[in-house]
Design an enzyme around this catalytic site. Structure first.
Site, mmCIF file in Angstrom:
data_model
loop_
_atom_site.group_PDB
_atom_site.id
_atom_site.type_symbol
_atom_site.label_atom_id
_atom_site.label_comp_id
_atom_site.label_asym_id
_atom_site.label_seq_id
_atom_site.Cartn_x
_atom_site.Cartn_y
_atom_site.Cartn_z
ATOM 1 N N ASP A 68 0.834 -1.198 0.000
ATOM 2 C CA ASP A 68 0.000 0.000 0.000
ATOM 3 C C ASP A 68 0.870 1.250 0.000
ATOM 4 O O ASP A 68 1.930 1.260 -0.628
ATOM 5 C CB ASP A 68 -0.920 -0.047 1.240
ATOM 6 C CG ASP A 68 -2.288 0.573 0.981
ATOM 7 O OD1 ASP A 68 -2.345 1.801 0.807
ATOM 8 O OD2 ASP A 68 -3.285 -0.170 0.966
ATOM 9 N N HIS A 102 -3.657 5.779 3.878
ATOM 10 C CA HIS A 102 -4.468 4.635 3.439
ATOM 11 C C HIS A 102 -3.897 3.311 3.934
ATOM 12 O O HIS A 102 -4.609 2.482 4.518
ATOM 13 C CB HIS A 102 -4.572 4.635 1.913
ATOM 14 C CG HIS A 102 -5.475 3.570 1.369
ATOM 15 N ND1 HIS A 102 -5.016 2.331 0.970
ATOM 16 C CD2 HIS A 102 -6.811 3.547 1.161
ATOM 17 C CE1 HIS A 102 -6.025 1.603 0.532
ATOM 18 N NE2 HIS A 102 -7.128 2.314 0.647
ATOM 19 N N VAL A 215 -5.406 -14.691 -7.715
ATOM 20 C CA VAL A 215 -5.668 -13.639 -6.740
ATOM 21 C C VAL A 215 -7.146 -13.687 -6.349
ATOM 22 O O VAL A 215 -8.019 -13.838 -7.198
ATOM 23 C CB VAL A 215 -5.333 -12.246 -7.312
ATOM 24 C CG1 VAL A 215 -5.735 -11.141 -6.335
ATOM 25 C CG2 VAL A 215 -3.844 -12.151 -7.634
ATOM 26 N N SER A 261 -11.355 -1.557 -0.382
ATOM 27 C CA SER A 261 -10.105 -1.609 0.400
ATOM 28 C C SER A 261 -10.381 -2.172 1.781
ATOM 29 O O SER A 261 -9.701 -3.087 2.250
ATOM 30 C CB SER A 261 -9.523 -0.207 0.555
ATOM 31 O OG SER A 261 -8.731 0.161 -0.517
#
Length: 415
Positions: A68, A102, A215, A261
């Site tokens: 991130d 974030h 993923v 997120s």
């Protein structure tokens, strides 16, 4: 190719800033809340029966890589929770300096201790491996940067990789190095969770890396259990989790955030809880029981375009003893498993037997407003929320304009 952060605060478009080629995140944040004690506002922890799960597992022994914007390790709830980590870019800066905030919020949602009135993470005894991956547009492109970040994570002990970042308006052909890195990570025994994006009610175009094979793409549901309208849908959705009205840090204030997120962070923490209790399980086995025990869509095919295999419910594994880990070397996501109701396994049943309280029956559990188990697919899509610099903004559309794709889905069954 810019990355997008899928977590943000509600601001005007004029507040948009750019970090080089742009690294955007998935999510959004609303006006500041009056109370500054964030943990007291984390309603979803009660809905997920976190207190009961923590009697069985708190994520100890599991390292979660947060790829991130960096992680501020000095935050009260993250002191002692964050490993050294690295900046994977060619022009590295201090990975513990998170100017955006974030990555710090994602790390806290996973492993925060709640100290100082801060965020209480769902897996408070897991450790965070921070990896900064900001595309500057000059020395780094998304593909090689992401590949370096993923390889660093698994080479430094991370079993769970949380990627609340992505890029849309492009093609998988631009992610050859990332594809190889994903394969490398999976073969090394890791699980990768990536946000599907927040452009569902706009272009709804596939995001990367969530669309890469292997993923687990994570979408978001709202507090009332509906598919979040901003949550990008499509084949990349593997699982969903609560991603709305999540209290997070907003500068010196507390904000109510939303985004895939946040849903990804909660999903990563759920995996850490399960893996900590069953350390001998492989990545495939942990993912299999997560898929099996997810609250399934009531209508439509499974996996659903909006809900994937359903909403994560780690309590079903830890408290109710559900889930059959199955074969160690078969990837359940690629094999499209998880659409059927699981039978209790011997190993999972032992987990329930070790709990300090008897597992709740389905009838008892249904009496509680379990947010992660009552999602309804209302045909929503995703708005792209972007967190850049000190502020966060909402962006209509992605890097390239695409036709909005809308599909119908189903509703989630209650536990």
């Amino acid at each position: 190719m810019p990355f997008q952060k899928y977590g943000a605060r509600r601001r005007s478009l004029s507040a948009l800033a750019t970090v080089g080629a742009g690294l955007m995140a998935v999510g959004g944040i609303a006006p500041a809340a009056a109370a500054q004690d964030i943990s007291s506002q984390q309603w979803y922890l009660q809905d997920m029966q976190a207190d009961d799960m923590w009697k069985v597992s708190k994520g100890k022994g599991v390292t979660v890589a947060v790829i991130d914007t960096g992680v501020k390790a000095s935050l009260p709830e993250l002191r002692g929770q964050v490993l050294p980590g690295t900046d994977a870019s060619k022009s590295p800066t201090d990975v513990h300096n998170d100017e955006d905030g974030h990555g710090t919020n994602m790390a806290a949602l996973i492993a925060g201790t709640g100290s100082g009135g801060g965020i209480q993470g769902l897996a408070p005894e897991s450790k965070i491996l921070p990896i900064k991956a900001i595309v500057d547009g000059k020395t780094d492109a998304a593909d090689p940067l992401l590949a370096r970040a993923i390889k660093y994570a698994v080479d430094h002990g991370a079993r769970v990789l949380n990627i609340s970042l992505g890029t849309g308006g492009t093609s998988s052909m631009y992610f050859t190095k990332a594809k190889a890195a994903v394969k490398y990570a999976i073969n090394k025994g890791a699980l990768i969770f990536a946000a599907t994006g927040n452009s569902g009610d706009k272009d709804n175009f596939p995001e990367y890396p969530s669309s890469l094979s292997g993923v687990v793409g994570v979408g978001a549901i709202t507090r009332d259990g509906k598919t979040a309208k901003f949550s990008t849908s499509g084949d990349q959705v593997g699982l969903v989790a609560i991603g709305d009205e999540i209290p997070t840090h907003c500068g010196n204030k507390v904000c109510s955030s939303r985004g895939t997120s946040q849903a990804t962070a909660i999903t990563s923490a759920s995996a850490a809880l399960i893996w900590s209790k069953h350390p001998k399980w492989t990545n495939n086995q942990v993912l299999r029981v997560m898929m099996q025990t997810a609250a399934k869509p009531k209508t439509g095919d499974v996996p659903s375009s909006y809900l994937g295999y359903g909403s994560v419910r780690p309590r079903k594994v830890l408290l109710d003893g559900e889930g059959d880990p199955g074969p160690a070397n078969t990837n359940p996501l690629l094999a499209r498993e998880g659409a059927t109701k699981p039978k209790p396994s011997e190993s999972a049943s032992k987990a329930a037997g070790n709990a300090s309280q008897p597992p709740a029956s389905d009838e008892q559990a249904a009496k509680k407003p379990v947010a992660e188990a009552k999602a309804k697919d209302d045909g929503g899509n995703t708005t792209l929320w972007v967190a850049l610099g000190a502020g966060v903004v909402v962006v209509a559309g992605a890097a390239v304009a695409f036709t909005v794709v809308r599909r119908r889905g189903g509703t989630m069954a209650r536990p």
